[in-house]
Every structure is written in C-alpha cells, then in structure tokens.
Design a protein around this motif. Structure first.
Motif, mmCIF file in Angstrom:
data_model
loop_
_atom_site.group_PDB
_atom_site.id
_atom_site.type_symbol
_atom_site.label_atom_id
_atom_site.label_comp_id
_atom_site.label_asym_id
_atom_site.label_seq_id
_atom_site.Cartn_x
_atom_site.Cartn_y
_atom_site.Cartn_z
ATOM 1 N N MET A 38 0.643 -1.119 0.144
ATOM 2 C CA MET A 38 0.077 0.130 -0.146
ATOM 3 C C MET A 38 0.631 1.423 -0.354
ATOM 4 O O MET A 38 2.206 1.597 0.397
ATOM 5 N N PRO A 39 -0.014 2.306 -0.713
ATOM 6 C CA PRO A 39 -0.849 1.805 -1.975
ATOM 7 C C PRO A 39 -0.182 1.288 -2.563
ATOM 8 O O PRO A 39 0.879 0.580 -3.340
ATOM 9 N N PRO A 40 -0.962 1.001 -3.441
ATOM 10 C CA PRO A 40 -0.731 0.036 -4.965
ATOM 11 C C PRO A 40 0.269 0.292 -6.310
ATOM 12 O O PRO A 40 -0.172 1.459 -5.939
ATOM 13 N N LYS A 41 0.071 -0.087 -6.463
ATOM 14 C CA LYS A 41 1.297 0.164 -7.986
ATOM 15 C C LYS A 41 1.070 -0.158 -9.005
ATOM 16 O O LYS A 41 1.212 -1.829 -8.847
ATOM 17 N N PHE A 42 0.787 0.592 -10.251
ATOM 18 C CA PHE A 42 0.363 0.102 -10.392
ATOM 19 C C PHE A 42 1.376 -0.290 -12.566
ATOM 20 O O PHE A 42 1.560 -0.553 -13.101
ATOM 21 N N ILE A 43 2.877 0.514 -11.891
ATOM 22 C CA ILE A 43 3.636 -0.709 -12.621
ATOM 23 C C ILE A 43 4.254 -1.672 -12.226
ATOM 24 O O ILE A 43 5.046 -0.540 -10.751
ATOM 25 N N PRO A 44 4.650 -2.564 -12.377
ATOM 26 C CA PRO A 44 5.639 -3.760 -11.228
ATOM 27 C C PRO A 44 7.188 -2.849 -11.973
ATOM 28 O O PRO A 44 7.386 -2.065 -12.837
ATOM 29 N N ASP A 45 7.385 -3.133 -10.448
ATOM 30 C CA ASP A 45 9.121 -3.036 -10.098
ATOM 31 C C ASP A 45 9.689 -3.454 -9.148
ATOM 32 O O ASP A 45 9.447 -3.770 -7.794
ATOM 33 N N PRO A 46 10.830 -5.113 -9.877
ATOM 34 C CA PRO A 46 10.552 -4.909 -11.504
ATOM 35 C C PRO A 46 9.331 -5.744 -11.719
ATOM 36 O O PRO A 46 8.814 -6.182 -11.097
ATOM 37 N N PRO A 47 9.252 -6.198 -13.303
ATOM 38 C CA PRO A 47 8.188 -6.917 -13.813
ATOM 39 C C PRO A 47 9.031 -8.117 -13.800
ATOM 40 O O PRO A 47 10.141 -8.650 -14.071
ATOM 41 N N THR A 48 7.643 -9.262 -14.045
ATOM 42 C CA THR A 48 8.113 -11.035 -13.394
ATOM 43 C C THR A 48 7.298 -11.148 -14.466
ATOM 44 O O THR A 48 6.384 -11.272 -14.497
ATOM 45 N N LEU A 49 7.539 -12.667 -14.992
ATOM 46 C CA LEU A 49 7.519 -13.445 -15.534
ATOM 47 C C LEU A 49 7.191 -15.179 -14.977
ATOM 48 O O LEU A 49 6.550 -15.744 -14.777
ATOM 49 N N ALA A 50 7.062 -14.702 -13.433
ATOM 50 C CA ALA A 50 7.360 -15.566 -12.162
ATOM 51 C C ALA A 50 5.989 -16.073 -12.000
ATOM 52 O O ALA A 50 5.162 -17.218 -12.022
ATOM 53 N N ASN A 51 4.943 -15.148 -12.105
ATOM 54 C CA ASN A 51 3.503 -15.934 -11.792
ATOM 55 C C ASN A 51 2.947 -16.551 -13.342
ATOM 56 O O ASN A 51 2.323 -17.712 -12.756
ATOM 57 N N TYR A 52 3.261 -16.472 -14.149
ATOM 58 C CA TYR A 52 2.489 -16.931 -15.537
ATOM 59 C C TYR A 52 3.377 -18.441 -15.476
ATOM 60 O O TYR A 52 2.673 -19.378 -15.645
ATOM 61 N N GLU A 53 5.108 -17.966 -15.067
ATOM 62 C CA GLU A 53 5.416 -19.386 -15.058
ATOM 63 C C GLU A 53 4.637 -20.722 -13.977
ATOM 64 O O GLU A 53 5.209 -21.826 -14.629
ATOM 65 N N GLN A 54 4.852 -20.055 -13.094
ATOM 66 C CA GLN A 54 4.157 -21.127 -11.903
ATOM 67 C C GLN A 54 2.447 -21.070 -12.172
ATOM 68 O O GLN A 54 1.999 -22.924 -11.939
ATOM 69 N N VAL A 55 1.696 -20.939 -12.808
ATOM 70 C CA VAL A 55 0.150 -20.710 -13.771
ATOM 71 C C VAL A 55 0.444 -22.193 -14.815
ATOM 72 O O VAL A 55 -0.316 -23.414 -14.778
ATOM 73 N N VAL A 56 1.505 -22.084 -15.910
ATOM 74 C CA VAL A 56 2.352 -23.220 -16.279
ATOM 75 C C VAL A 56 2.564 -24.299 -15.760
ATOM 76 O O VAL A 56 1.780 -25.474 -16.590
ATOM 77 N N ALA A 57 2.930 -24.117 -15.030
ATOM 78 C CA ALA A 57 4.098 -25.763 -14.121
ATOM 79 C C ALA A 57 3.156 -26.075 -13.138
ATOM 80 O O ALA A 57 3.235 -27.187 -13.511
ATOM 81 N N THR A 58 1.955 -25.460 -12.479
ATOM 82 C CA THR A 58 1.479 -26.186 -11.173
ATOM 83 C C THR A 58 0.271 -26.924 -11.439
ATOM 84 O O THR A 58 -0.360 -27.734 -11.524
ATOM 85 N N GLN A 59 -0.473 -26.030 -12.505
ATOM 86 C CA GLN A 59 -1.654 -26.866 -13.358
ATOM 87 C C GLN A 59 -1.690 -26.900 -14.338
ATOM 88 O O GLN A 59 -1.280 -26.276 -15.312
ATOM 89 N N ASP A 60 -2.196 -27.944 -15.027
ATOM 90 C CA ASP A 60 -1.988 -28.464 -16.163
ATOM 91 C C ASP A 60 -3.691 -27.569 -17.119
ATOM 92 O O ASP A 60 -4.447 -27.607 -17.512
ATOM 93 N N ILE A 61 -3.173 -26.373 -16.828
ATOM 94 C CA ILE A 61 -3.384 -24.910 -17.637
ATOM 95 C C ILE A 61 -4.123 -25.192 -19.079
ATOM 96 O O ILE A 61 -6.081 -24.604 -19.835
ATOM 97 N N GLY A 62 -3.081 -25.499 -19.890
ATOM 98 C CA GLY A 62 -3.912 -25.534 -21.212
ATOM 99 C C GLY A 62 -4.980 -26.842 -21.225
ATOM 100 O O GLY A 62 -5.777 -25.864 -21.692
#
Length: 284
Positions: A49-73
């Motif tokens: 807080m306050p929320p940030k609308f520009i990630p610093d630093p940006p990361t793709l870790a969340n998307y990688e975890q989505v693909v790796a954790t569940q059978d998202i496809g």
C-alpha cells in the motif's frame, strides 16, 4: 439570438456528459490495469500500500507458476469447447424460436413467450439442485456435455427476447416477396432474417459467450475430475493452493489469461454490439 443561446447552454451539458463518461471509463479500466500489473508483480509485493500500477521490477514468475502448477492448457481448452459450442447452439435454437415468434401466428403464442420470459426472473443459483438431479438422471454429471446443455438452456430466454425484436423489425414485404418466389420458411429464415439480424446476433454472441466462459457455480457443482474442469475452477484452485496466504500474483496471472478470449470475442463483434444492444430494445 436563439441559436447562440442554444450553443452556449449546450456547452455545460456536453462537459458534464464527457466527465461522466470519463469517470465511467476510469472505473472500468482501472481494475483491469491493476489485474495486469499485479500479474507481473512478485507475490511479495502484491499487497503493498498504496498499490503500484507499474510493477518494479516486472516478472513472469506468476505466469510460469500458472503453467507449471496446473494443467492450464487442458482447462483453457475445456472452457473454449464449452463456451464455443454453447454459444453456437444457443444462437441457433434461440434464433429459430425468435423467428417463429416474430413471423408465425399460432395458438397461445404470446402466452408461451411470456412463460419463456419468466425464466429470466428466476436466479440461476436457485436452479442448482433441480439441475443437478436432472443431470444425474441424464448421465451428464462430470462431463462437458452437462455444462453445455444447461448453459444453452439458461441463455435461450434472453437471446430469444433480444432476437425477436430484430426479426420483427424486418419488413414483412420482404418475407412475402421471397414467399412469392417459392422460398419456404427455412429459406426465408436463413437467407433473409439471419443476415439482417447481424447486430442482434453479435450482441447475443457476446452475452452468451461471456456467461458460458465465466460461469463458476454450475461448473463447480457437476465437475469432479481434473480433465473436465474449466478455467474458473482452475483459478479457484490457484487461490486455494498452499498452507499460507493466497498467492494473488498467480491468481491474477491466471485471470489475465482467462480474460484474453473475452476481449477477442468483443473486438470481433464490437462493430455490431452497440447497434444490437439499442436497436433490439427499441424495435422489440
């Protein structure tokens, strides 16, 4: 003197109109921007807080975890299959029903139409138990077919109401001219009514696809096996993983993936969307 007064008096109304539209746009856009921003933010900094609308630093870790954790496809494909088939079947059946109500005269027509519209007054959650019993008797539990059948049934009333207005706005002389040329009811429906009702069909497509794509309660009720889960169920699983706090970055990444098809459908049909939303209501 009259014309200048109209122009001057119209300026404040125009400003207020644009201010209201801008405020509405901000209210609609900010949550989506926050969704995308959070999906690229490390989970440790998601709730800062306050929320940030520009990630610093940006990361793709969340998307990688989505693909790796569940059978998202698999979940994504299931949602596409269910939403596309449900939308196609609903448009086909409801357009034929709407054309019959608009063009044919038969006994108790208006009574049947009003009874059909009564379905719009019943909250969907109240039908979960009788739908479950019916799906069990039909052998549709834990199947994509069980989702499709009830999604189609749930959207027929609204789509029929919307499309009937468009079909009634088509001049009857066109129907009569085709009938004189030997066209039967099916030909008049397919070659005349459907092309002229594109705005209504586009509006119904967006509403039906969105309802089928985002539906959660019924999908959670009848699907048990992982191979039949849809994206809303998968997102709920991401929110429930782990023994500690919810990993909101992963949840928002999965939600961002789920939003993409909805945006594509809207962009494809937006040409007719506003026209269909207004014309059907006015002419119906």
């Amino acid at each position: 003197m009259t014309a200048p007064r109209r122009r001057v008096s119209g300026i404040p109304a125009t400003i207020v109109r644009y201010l209201l539209l801008s405020a509405g746009a901000v209210v609609m856009v900010v949550p989506f921007v926050y969704l995308l921003s959070t999906s690229f933010t490390e989970n440790t900094f998601v709730l800062t807080m306050p929320p940030k609308f520009i990630p610093d630093p940006p990361t793709l870790a969340n998307y990688e975890q989505v693909v790796a954790t569940q059978d998202i496809g698999r979940y994504f494909l299931n949602s596409v299959i269910v939403a596309v088939i449900s939308t196609a079947l609903s448009l086909l059946v409801s357009s034929m029903m709407a054309y019959a109500f608009a063009r044919f005269s038969f006994r108790f027509k208006e009574t049947i139409f009003r009874v059909l519209l009564l379905g719009l007054m019943i909250p969907a959650i109240m039908l979960i138990i009788p739908q479950f019993v019916l799906a069990k008797q039909l052998g549709l539990l834990d199947t994509l077919g069980g989702l499709i059948v009830f999604y189609v049934a749930g959207s027929l009333a609204l789509n029929t109401f919307l499309l009937r207005g468009f079909f009634e706005s088509i001049p009857g002389e066109l129907d009569q001219a085709m009938q004189v040329d030997g066209a039967n009811a099916w030909t008049r429906y397919w070659r005349l009514a459907i092309p002229l009702a594109k705005p209504g069909l586009a509006t119904a497509t967006i509403f039906t696809f969105l309802a089928s794509w985002d539906e959660f309660a019924w999908a959670l009720t009848i699907t048990n096996s992982p191979e039949n889960r849809t994206l809303p169920i998968a997102i709920r699983l991401f929110a429930g993983e782990g023994n500690n706090a919810v990993q909101w970055g992963v949840v928002f990444a999965a939600s961002a993936i789920a939003v993409v098809p909805v945006i594509i459908v809207f962009l494809v049909f937006q040409r007719y969307f506003v026209q269909g939303l207004t014309s059907g209501a006015i002419k119906g």
